[in-house]
Design a protein around this motif. Structure first.
Motif, mmCIF file in Angstrom:
data_model
loop_
_atom_site.group_PDB
_atom_site.id
_atom_site.type_symbol
_atom_site.label_atom_id
_atom_site.label_comp_id
_atom_site.label_asym_id
_atom_site.label_seq_id
_atom_site.Cartn_x
_atom_site.Cartn_y
_atom_site.Cartn_z
ATOM 1 N N TYR A 57 8.036 27.111 4.796
ATOM 2 C CA TYR A 57 6.716 27.124 4.155
ATOM 3 C C TYR A 57 6.352 25.721 3.653
ATOM 4 N N ARG A 58 5.129 25.290 3.950
ATOM 5 C CA ARG A 58 4.654 23.963 3.550
ATOM 6 C C ARG A 58 3.502 24.130 2.557
ATOM 7 N N PRO A 59 3.803 24.066 1.267
ATOM 8 C CA PRO A 59 2.749 24.261 0.268
ATOM 9 C C PRO A 59 1.729 23.124 0.286
ATOM 10 N N ALA A 60 0.502 23.464 -0.035
ATOM 11 C CA ALA A 60 -0.566 22.467 -0.076
ATOM 12 C C ALA A 60 -0.527 21.697 -1.398
ATOM 13 N N ASP A 61 -1.237 20.607 -1.448
ATOM 14 C CA ASP A 61 -1.367 19.865 -2.706
ATOM 15 C C ASP A 61 -1.989 20.789 -3.751
ATOM 16 N N GLY A 62 -1.382 20.826 -4.932
ATOM 17 C CA GLY A 62 -1.887 21.698 -5.993
ATOM 18 C C GLY A 62 -1.290 23.084 -5.993
ATOM 19 N N ALA A 63 -0.326 23.345 -5.102
ATOM 20 C CA ALA A 63 0.293 24.668 -5.025
ATOM 21 C C ALA A 63 1.306 24.864 -6.152
ATOM 22 N N VAL A 64 1.546 26.127 -6.470
ATOM 23 C CA VAL A 64 2.602 26.501 -7.417
ATOM 24 C C VAL A 64 3.565 27.418 -6.678
ATOM 25 N N GLU A 65 4.832 27.021 -6.630
ATOM 26 C CA GLU A 65 5.872 27.799 -5.966
ATOM 27 C C GLU A 65 6.835 28.343 -7.030
ATOM 28 N N GLY A 66 7.039 29.651 -7.002
ATOM 29 C CA GLY A 66 7.940 30.266 -7.967
ATOM 30 C C GLY A 66 9.140 30.884 -7.287
ATOM 31 N N LEU A 67 10.314 30.712 -7.870
ATOM 32 C CA LEU A 67 11.526 31.339 -7.345
ATOM 33 C C LEU A 67 12.208 32.113 -8.462
ATOM 34 N N ARG A 68 12.564 33.350 -8.151
ATOM 35 C CA ARG A 68 13.183 34.228 -9.131
ATOM 36 C C ARG A 68 14.505 34.747 -8.587
ATOM 37 N N PHE A 69 15.554 34.643 -9.412
ATOM 38 C CA PHE A 69 16.854 35.186 -9.053
ATOM 39 C C PHE A 69 17.006 36.522 -9.766
ATOM 40 N N ALA A 70 17.343 37.550 -9.010
ATOM 41 C CA ALA A 70 17.458 38.876 -9.614
ATOM 42 C C ALA A 70 18.171 39.823 -8.671
ATOM 43 N N VAL A 71 18.494 40.994 -9.193
ATOM 44 C CA VAL A 71 18.907 42.104 -8.355
ATOM 45 C C VAL A 71 17.637 42.883 -8.053
ATOM 46 N N PHE A 72 17.253 42.910 -6.784
ATOM 47 C CA PHE A 72 16.003 43.546 -6.380
ATOM 48 C C PHE A 72 16.286 44.928 -5.809
ATOM 49 N N ARG A 73 15.571 45.908 -6.343
ATOM 50 C CA ARG A 73 15.631 47.260 -5.814
ATOM 51 C C ARG A 73 14.434 47.476 -4.903
ATOM 52 N N THR A 74 14.531 48.474 -4.056
ATOM 53 C CA THR A 74 13.453 48.765 -3.120
ATOM 54 C C THR A 74 12.131 48.963 -3.839
ATOM 55 N N ASP A 75 12.165 49.636 -4.991
ATOM 56 C CA ASP A 75 10.925 49.964 -5.682
ATOM 57 C C ASP A 75 10.459 48.877 -6.639
ATOM 58 N N THR A 76 11.191 47.759 -6.722
ATOM 59 C CA THR A 76 10.774 46.710 -7.662
ATOM 60 C C THR A 76 10.668 45.330 -7.049
ATOM 61 N N LYS A 77 11.068 45.145 -5.791
ATOM 62 C CA LYS A 77 11.215 43.783 -5.281
ATOM 63 C C LYS A 77 9.892 43.037 -5.181
ATOM 64 N N ALA A 97 -2.000 12.134 -9.668
ATOM 65 C CA ALA A 97 -2.091 12.197 -8.197
ATOM 66 C C ALA A 97 -1.846 10.817 -7.610
ATOM 67 N N LYS A 98 -1.268 10.790 -6.420
ATOM 68 C CA LYS A 98 -0.958 9.530 -5.750
ATOM 69 C C LYS A 98 -1.361 9.634 -4.282
ATOM 70 N N ALA A 99 -2.056 8.618 -3.799
ATOM 71 C CA ALA A 99 -2.536 8.626 -2.413
ATOM 72 C C ALA A 99 -1.367 8.784 -1.437
ATOM 73 N N GLY A 100 -1.562 9.585 -0.399
ATOM 74 C CA GLY A 100 -0.532 9.774 0.623
ATOM 75 C C GLY A 100 0.552 10.749 0.243
ATOM 76 N N THR A 101 0.412 11.441 -0.889
ATOM 77 C CA THR A 101 1.400 12.426 -1.322
ATOM 78 C C THR A 101 0.688 13.702 -1.775
ATOM 79 N N LYS A 102 1.468 14.712 -2.011
ATOM 80 C CA LYS A 102 0.938 15.936 -2.608
ATOM 81 C C LYS A 102 1.785 16.288 -3.827
ATOM 82 N N ARG A 103 1.182 17.003 -4.761
ATOM 83 C CA ARG A 103 1.910 17.479 -5.929
ATOM 84 C C ARG A 103 2.106 18.992 -5.814
ATOM 85 N N VAL A 104 3.338 19.408 -6.022
ATOM 86 C CA VAL A 104 3.677 20.826 -5.970
ATOM 87 C C VAL A 104 4.384 21.192 -7.265
#
Length: 224
Positions: A57-77, A97-104
């Motif tokens: 996955y390639r997030p765009a400039d201004g994107a927010v990416e979240g990662l969660r560690f957990a035990v996932f059940r079928t009814d909660t994932k 912001a900086k030219a030629g880069t993106k912020r995530v």
């Protein structure tokens, strides 16, 4: 005259179906409970699920990416998401912001003590604003902000910032009282992320049975 193989085929196909159903019925109720890191995308303050992993996955400039560690059940994932808002402006306020880069913006939620592997303690939730080349992936953002990362040979993300030290997408036999939607921030629809180990196992059994059926049918035809 060749003997008909239809009765035999029907009988064996019925056996395959019954066997598959029996295996499904015999599977424990918690067979779909797994411990892993799951990726979410921020969308106007809402965490949405995704079928794509951080390595592609390639997030765009201004994107927010979240990662969660957990035990996932079928009814909660789908409802278990990072316990912090998907707020790009707040996270990246001090990173111009900086030219030629993106912020995530990254939100890393290491989960609860109940979800932690035995003997490990989850670090505190944290966020980062990462400046990257325009084509960088979420995995590259993680490598810059929260090393060391650990991956399985399959490419599954196992650890962020060294957590957890062991394990990778393993099944959990008792997930009562673990991760649920009650501790999550707003989430949207989509397909749940994470490993499909249970489905792969079930699919492998059915394929093996069907293969055995086909082999037996061919054998009877040749012998007729």
């Amino acid at each position: 005259m060749k003997r008909s193989v239809r009765p035999f085929t029907y009988s064996l196909a019925t056996t395959v179906t019954a066997g598959a159903l029996a295996l499904t019925a015999a599977a424990p109720a918690h067979a779909d409970d797994y411990r892993y890191w799951s990726l979410r995308h921020g969308d106007n303050g809402i965490w949405r699920t995704t079928a794509e992993g951080p390595g592609t996955y390639r997030p765009a400039d201004g994107a927010v990416e979240g990662l969660r560690f957990a035990v996932f059940r079928t009814d909660t994932k789908e409802s278990v998401v990072p316990r912090a808002p998907a707020d790009f402006k707040a996270i990246c306020a001090s990173t111009p912001a900086k030219a030629g880069t993106k912020r995530v913006a990254l939100v890393l939620d290491f989960g609860t003590a109940q979800d932690a592997p035995s003997g490990e303690k989850p670090p505190s939730l944290r966020s980062h604003c990462v400046q990257l080349p325009p084509q960088a992936t979420t995995a590259e953002a993680l490598a810059k902000a929260a090393p060391p990362l650990r991956y399985a040979p399959s490419g599954l993300l196992c650890a962020i910032a060294g957590y957890p030290q062991r394990g990778c997408g393993e099944a959990v036999t008792d997930s009562s009282g673990r991760a649920s939607g009650s501790d999550s921030t707003r989430s949207g629809g989509g397909s749940g992320g994470g490993p499909s180990v249970g489905l792969l196992l079930g699919g492998g059994i059915v394929v093996a049975l069907v293969g055995a059926t086909a082999w037996q049918v061919r054998r009877r035809r040749n012998a007729s």
